[in-house]
Write an enzyme that holds these catalytic residues in place. Sequence first.
Site, short mmCIF file in Angstrom:
data_model
loop_
_atom_site.label_atom_id
_atom_site.label_comp_id
_atom_site.label_asym_id
_atom_site.label_seq_id
_atom_site.Cartn_x
_atom_site.Cartn_y
_atom_site.Cartn_z
N LYS A 11 0.83 -1.21 0.00
CA LYS A 11 0.00 0.00 0.00
C LYS A 11 0.86 1.26 0.00
O LYS A 11 0.53 2.26 -0.63
CB LYS A 11 -0.93 -0.01 1.22
CG LYS A 11 -1.82 1.22 1.37
CD LYS A 11 -2.70 1.46 0.15
CE LYS A 11 -3.85 2.43 0.39
NZ LYS A 11 -3.54 3.66 1.11
N GLU A 17 0.81 6.84 -6.65
CA GLU A 17 -0.31 7.79 -6.71
C GLU A 17 0.19 9.23 -6.69
O GLU A 17 -0.31 10.09 -7.43
CB GLU A 17 -1.24 7.52 -5.53
CG GLU A 17 -2.48 8.38 -5.45
CD GLU A 17 -3.28 8.03 -4.20
OE1 GLU A 17 -3.25 8.85 -3.26
OE2 GLU A 17 -3.90 6.96 -4.16
#
Length: 296
Positions: free
Chosen positions: A167, A174
């Site tokens: 993550k 991102e």
Amino acid sequence: MVQLGLVGLGKMGFNMRERLRAAGHEVVGYDRNPAVTDSESLADLVSKLDAPRIVWIMVPAGDPTRQTVVELSQALSEGDLVIDGGNSKFTDDKLNADLLAAKGIGYLDCGVSGGVWGKDNGYGLMVGGAGSDVARAMPIFDTLRPEGPREEGFSHAGEVGAGHYAKMIHNGIEYGIMQAYAEGFELLEAAHVVKDVPAVIKGWQRGTVVRSWLLDLLVRALEEDPELDDLEGYVEDSGEGRWTLEEAVNNAVPAPVLSAALFARFSSRQKDSAAMRAVAALRNQFGGHAVKKAGS
């Protein structure tokens, strides 16, 4: 259907509870906010669950998560399972797992992506921990993930810590994608030849190689505010971008895009950059280039 204790009913946790309940699971939640909680305390939450229990944590990373794990280690019993679905640093996971293992309690770390849209669209899940614990919690994971093939919205990344590590890298990527869209938007705004910037960006949503969910969200933002004038260009970072860059250094992996995206966020917080004042001074000294005096 399974029974689940859910600690932390903020933006993410509240919607996860709703999605799980809509699928028929029994969810007992605990939150400090009396308006949303189902329990008076962590101990009360545990007392409402049938053994062997599964408790999912959705609280801020760091001390809040650590303290929650400590309290649960004292309230839960051998054979129970704890899942940390927050944005904890992967190095914290072994500490949590070891503390719980001493009491015979299992531990999984689960990176969760999907934000406020997850309630309807599902959440991307990246899990670390023992395969037997993953299998036990799979009915929960299958409900939370998006519809479609499991492997396209869920991954058992590896042992304890692997889920949060995955993550962390996801969030680093991102950062880079968002920065690329942002710079493209600014270039389009600066180019007088382009008369309708929102229309151009909206036109990228289908058939282009840069289409993505993040692009869809940018289109949505531009529909609400075509020039984004209602916003201040000040951007915080959640910590995971920094951790990703630390790992790039630790593993000698070049990450120029991710580092530039993180530093761009730092730049957004500087109303008056000392570094750029130094650059201006140097240009004036060696080349006689014009400078703007403070307050002018």
